[in-house]
Design a protein around this motif. Structure first.
Motif, PDB file in Angstrom:
ATOM      1  N   GLN A 227      44.163   2.991  49.134  1.00  0.00           N
ATOM      2  CA  GLN A 227      44.386   4.550  49.086  1.00  0.00           C
ATOM      3  C   GLN A 227      43.546   5.232  48.184  1.00  0.00           C
ATOM      4  OE1 GLN A 227      48.478   4.349  47.153  1.00  0.00           O
ATOM      5  NE2 GLN A 227      49.438   3.579  48.970  1.00  0.00           N
ATOM      6  N   LYS A 228      43.209   6.391  48.861  1.00  0.00           N
ATOM      7  CA  LYS A 228      42.261   7.229  48.047  1.00  0.00           C
ATOM      8  C   LYS A 228      42.469   7.572  46.556  1.00  0.00           C
ATOM      9  CE  LYS A 228      39.555  11.360  48.675  1.00  0.00           C
ATOM     10  NZ  LYS A 228      39.081  12.473  49.695  1.00  0.00           N
ATOM     11  N   ARG A 229      43.707   7.534  46.301  1.00  0.00           N
ATOM     12  CA  ARG A 229      44.382   7.986  44.851  1.00  0.00           C
ATOM     13  C   ARG A 229      43.918   6.977  43.756  1.00  0.00           C
ATOM     14  NH1 ARG A 229      49.058   5.845  43.294  1.00  0.00           N
ATOM     15  NH2 ARG A 229      50.207   4.694  45.004  1.00  0.00           N
ATOM     16  N   ILE A 230      43.671   5.849  44.189  1.00  0.00           N
ATOM     17  CA  ILE A 230      43.030   4.808  43.505  1.00  0.00           C
ATOM     18  C   ILE A 230      42.074   5.136  43.042  1.00  0.00           C
ATOM     19  CG2 ILE A 230      42.882   2.234  42.965  1.00  0.00           C
ATOM     20  CD1 ILE A 230      45.149   1.729  45.092  1.00  0.00           C
ATOM     21  N   PHE A 231      41.119   5.235  43.974  1.00  0.00           N
ATOM     22  CA  PHE A 231      39.698   5.338  43.653  1.00  0.00           C
ATOM     23  C   PHE A 231      39.386   6.753  42.734  1.00  0.00           C
ATOM     24  CE2 PHE A 231      39.043   3.063  47.689  1.00  0.00           C
ATOM     25  CZ  PHE A 231      38.034   2.139  47.156  1.00  0.00           C
ATOM     26  N   GLU A 232      40.374   7.861  43.174  1.00  0.00           N
ATOM     27  CA  GLU A 232      40.211   8.972  42.331  1.00  0.00           C
ATOM     28  C   GLU A 232      40.844   8.926  40.892  1.00  0.00           C
ATOM     29  OE1 GLU A 232      38.932  11.785  43.129  1.00  0.00           O
ATOM     30  OE2 GLU A 232      38.703  11.827  45.180  1.00  0.00           O
ATOM     31  N   ALA A 233      41.863   8.067  40.844  1.00  0.00           N
ATOM     32  CA  ALA A 233      42.258   7.681  39.467  1.00  0.00           C
ATOM     33  C   ALA A 233      41.328   6.775  38.529  1.00  0.00           C
ATOM     34  CB  ALA A 233      43.529   6.855  39.400  1.00  0.00           C
ATOM     35  N   ILE A 234      40.433   5.894  39.233  1.00  0.00           N
ATOM     36  CA  ILE A 234      39.242   5.238  38.515  1.00  0.00           C
ATOM     37  C   ILE A 234      38.163   6.252  38.106  1.00  0.00           C
ATOM     38  CG2 ILE A 234      37.579   3.523  39.003  1.00  0.00           C
ATOM     39  CD1 ILE A 234      39.522   2.027  40.630  1.00  0.00           C
ATOM     40  N   GLN A 235      37.859   7.123  39.097  1.00  0.00           N
ATOM     41  CA  GLN A 235      36.891   8.027  38.760  1.00  0.00           C
ATOM     42  C   GLN A 235      37.276   9.113  37.618  1.00  0.00           C
ATOM     43  OE1 GLN A 235      34.312   8.191  41.117  1.00  0.00           O
ATOM     44  NE2 GLN A 235      33.197  10.054  40.278  1.00  0.00           N
ATOM     45  N   THR A 236      38.539   9.408  37.628  1.00  0.00           N
ATOM     46  CA  THR A 236      38.970  10.204  36.393  1.00  0.00           C
ATOM     47  C   THR A 236      38.748   9.363  34.994  1.00  0.00           C
ATOM     48  OG1 THR A 236      40.191  11.702  38.004  1.00  0.00           O
ATOM     49  CG2 THR A 236      40.780  11.674  35.591  1.00  0.00           C
ATOM     50  N   THR A 237      39.447   8.164  35.209  1.00  0.00           N
ATOM     51  CA  THR A 237      39.734   7.293  34.043  1.00  0.00           C
ATOM     52  C   THR A 237      38.222   6.955  33.454  1.00  0.00           C
ATOM     53  OG1 THR A 237      41.674   6.296  34.892  1.00  0.00           O
ATOM     54  CG2 THR A 237      40.435   5.358  33.036  1.00  0.00           C
ATOM     55  N   CYS A 238      37.319   6.918  34.279  1.00  0.00           N
ATOM     56  CA  CYS A 238      35.829   6.709  33.744  1.00  0.00           C
ATOM     57  C   CYS A 238      35.146   7.680  33.004  1.00  0.00           C
ATOM     58  CB  CYS A 238      34.820   6.134  34.918  1.00  0.00           C
ATOM     59  SG  CYS A 238      35.384   4.363  35.698  1.00  0.00           S
ATOM     60  N   ARG A 239      35.551   8.912  33.726  1.00  0.00           N
ATOM     61  CA  ARG A 239      35.066  10.329  33.238  1.00  0.00           C
ATOM     62  C   ARG A 239      35.744  10.468  31.666  1.00  0.00           C
ATOM     63  NH1 ARG A 239      35.687  13.241  37.002  1.00  0.00           N
ATOM     64  NH2 ARG A 239      37.731  14.041  36.571  1.00  0.00           N
ATOM     65  N   ASN A 240      37.065   9.998  31.632  1.00  0.00           N
ATOM     66  CA  ASN A 240      37.613  10.497  30.314  1.00  0.00           C
ATOM     67  C   ASN A 240      36.978   9.240  29.404  1.00  0.00           C
ATOM     68  OD1 ASN A 240      39.174  12.479  31.607  1.00  0.00           O
ATOM     69  ND2 ASN A 240      40.838  11.271  32.074  1.00  0.00           N
ATOM     70  N   MET A 241      36.927   8.282  29.678  1.00  0.00           N
ATOM     71  CA  MET A 241      36.341   7.226  28.575  1.00  0.00           C
ATOM     72  C   MET A 241      34.976   7.660  28.088  1.00  0.00           C
ATOM     73  SD  MET A 241      37.160   3.865  30.667  1.00  0.00           S
ATOM     74  CE  MET A 241      36.048   2.668  29.696  1.00  0.00           C
ATOM     75  N   VAL A 242      33.952   8.289  29.159  1.00  0.00           N
ATOM     76  CA  VAL A 242      32.888   8.391  28.318  1.00  0.00           C
ATOM     77  C   VAL A 242      32.903   9.754  27.390  1.00  0.00           C
ATOM     78  CG1 VAL A 242      30.611   9.772  29.046  1.00  0.00           C
ATOM     79  CG2 VAL A 242      31.714   8.177  30.710  1.00  0.00           C
ATOM     80  N   CYS A 243      33.951  10.666  27.674  1.00  0.00           N
ATOM     81  CA  CYS A 243      34.208  11.797  26.817  1.00  0.00           C
ATOM     82  C   CYS A 243      35.010  11.358  25.349  1.00  0.00           C
ATOM     83  CB  CYS A 243      35.162  12.894  27.456  1.00  0.00           C
ATOM     84  SG  CYS A 243      34.494  13.784  28.635  1.00  0.00           S
ATOM     85  N   THR A 244      35.776  10.326  25.643  1.00  0.00           N
ATOM     86  CA  THR A 244      36.522   9.890  24.412  1.00  0.00           C
ATOM     87  C   THR A 244      35.360   9.151  23.595  1.00  0.00           C
ATOM     88  OG1 THR A 244      38.540   9.661  25.860  1.00  0.00           O
ATOM     89  CG2 THR A 244      38.321   8.328  23.660  1.00  0.00           C
ATOM     90  N   LEU A 245      34.509   8.221  24.196  1.00  0.00           N
ATOM     91  CA  LEU A 245      33.602   7.580  23.504  1.00  0.00           C
ATOM     92  C   LEU A 245      32.618   8.521  22.673  1.00  0.00           C
ATOM     93  CD1 LEU A 245      32.093   4.937  22.603  1.00  0.00           C
ATOM     94  CD2 LEU A 245      30.741   5.297  24.893  1.00  0.00           C
TER      95      LEU A 245
END
Length: 352
Positions: A227-245
């Protein structure tokens, strides 16, 4: 394809040099197609070569080439029919032929802004190719349409030989992101440093790498049916992790006094070690296709999240009064939650 198929060192090396492999594939396909056209003396022989380059050239991944080839075949067939009708109308009335072409191009332009713009564009291109044949020459028109279909089929054939898959490329890039993120994390919170390291450029580089991976999502979904939403969720989470770090590093080095307190806090040290271990396990899972290490890390992460929750409650009760320490603890909790979510999503992707 199997999402959990292990990646060998040879696979990793090939995909790291995918541009060279792509160039060699197109060069070999062009030469062999040229020899085939010459040996069989195919009329209008330039069109299979042109179609081969158009279909294979822009994107080499299997998940993109196959839909692209089928869209080209469908657009070619429909455009050829419209062109043959136009050639017949030309024998009867030139104004009627021009009106027919105008109507066909109007439909082409309207469909170009829809869901299949490439196929709609091919309808117009094929119409122009067919009506460009000599007046009343139906044989030349048919050969041109057939040559385009032949070129599309040859593109599919050459791409199917040891095909490059977007999902494998995504796994390698995601594993590289995990490793790069771990290095930045370790450098940002190293107890051996007395001054804040300059990590703005590495953080921006990993963020850019995450953005570039978005182009692999659509073909990877077509290859694996994940499902595309799984890839999109991974993409969003990785981006949020960089900002949080980035925010967490700012809080860690906000003041000298709070910095030493955070270095000596046992729970925060354990959180750092667990975060690094989880990132390493995720990178290993992406290469090996085995989500078991990531699942084990998720269980330990949940314990860390509980401990950080306790620290947050203590900070509100007055045990932790300094704002940088409170911010660092809260950001550590947020990063742990994001990492736990990322582990869960990666496991779902590898298990399909």
């Amino acid at each position: 394809m199997r999402p959990d198929k292990p990646l060998t060192p040879f696979d990793v090396r090939v995909y790291q040099h995918y541009r060279i492999v792509h160039g060699l594939r197109i060069a070999l396909a062009f030469v062999l197609t040229f020899l085939l056209v010459r040996l069989l003396d195919v009329p209008e022989g330039s069109w299979p070569l042109i179609t081969l380059v158009v279909v294979m050239g822009p994107i080499s991944f299997w998940g993109n080439v196959i839909p692209r080839a089928f869209e080209r075949i469908g657009g070619t067939i429909f455009g050829s029919v419209l062109g043959l009708v136009a050639l017949q109308l030309e024998l009867w009335s030139l104004p009627a032929m021009m009106l027919w072409c105008a109507m066909a191009m109007f439909i082409c332009g309207w469909l170009t802004l829809g869901k299949r713009p490439y196929q709609a564009l091919l309808i117009g291109i094929t119409l122009g190719v067919v009506v460009g044949a000599p007046q009343g020459d139906m044989v030349t028109a048919l050969w041109r349409g057939g040559d385009v279909i032949l070129g599309s089929l040859l593109a599919m054939f050459f791409t199917s030989i040891w095909p490059q898959r977007a999902f494998v490329h995504w796994r390698i890039q995601m594993a590289s992101f995990m490793s790069a993120f771990e290095r930045i994390y370790q450098a940002g919170f190293s107890p051996n440093l007395v001054e804040r390291p300059r990590l703005e450029k590495p953080l921006q580089n990993v963020l850019n790498d995450v953005v570039k991976m978005r182009g692999l999502i659509t073909p990877a979904c077509k290859e694996t049916h994940i499902q595309k939403r799984i890839f999109e969720a991974i993409q969003t989470t990785c981006r949020n992790m960089v900002c949080t770090l980035e925010l967490q590093i700012n809080a860690h080095w906000a003041s000298r006094e709070s910095h030493f307190v955070m270095i000596n806090a046992r729970t925060l040290r354990d959180t750092q070690h667990m975060t690094q271990r989880t990132l390493a396990n995720l990178s290993q899972a992406l290469y090996e296709g085995n989500p078991t290490p990531a699942i084990a890390s998720r269980e330990k992460l949940n314990e860390i999240i509980s401990e950080l929750d306790q620290l947050i409650r203590e900070s509100h009760s007055g045990s932790l009064e300094e704002t940088p320490i409170h911010g660092y603890v809260w950001l550590s909790l947020e990063l742990a939650r994001q990492l736990e979510l990322l582990s869960q999503l990666v496991c779902r992707a590898l298990r399909k």
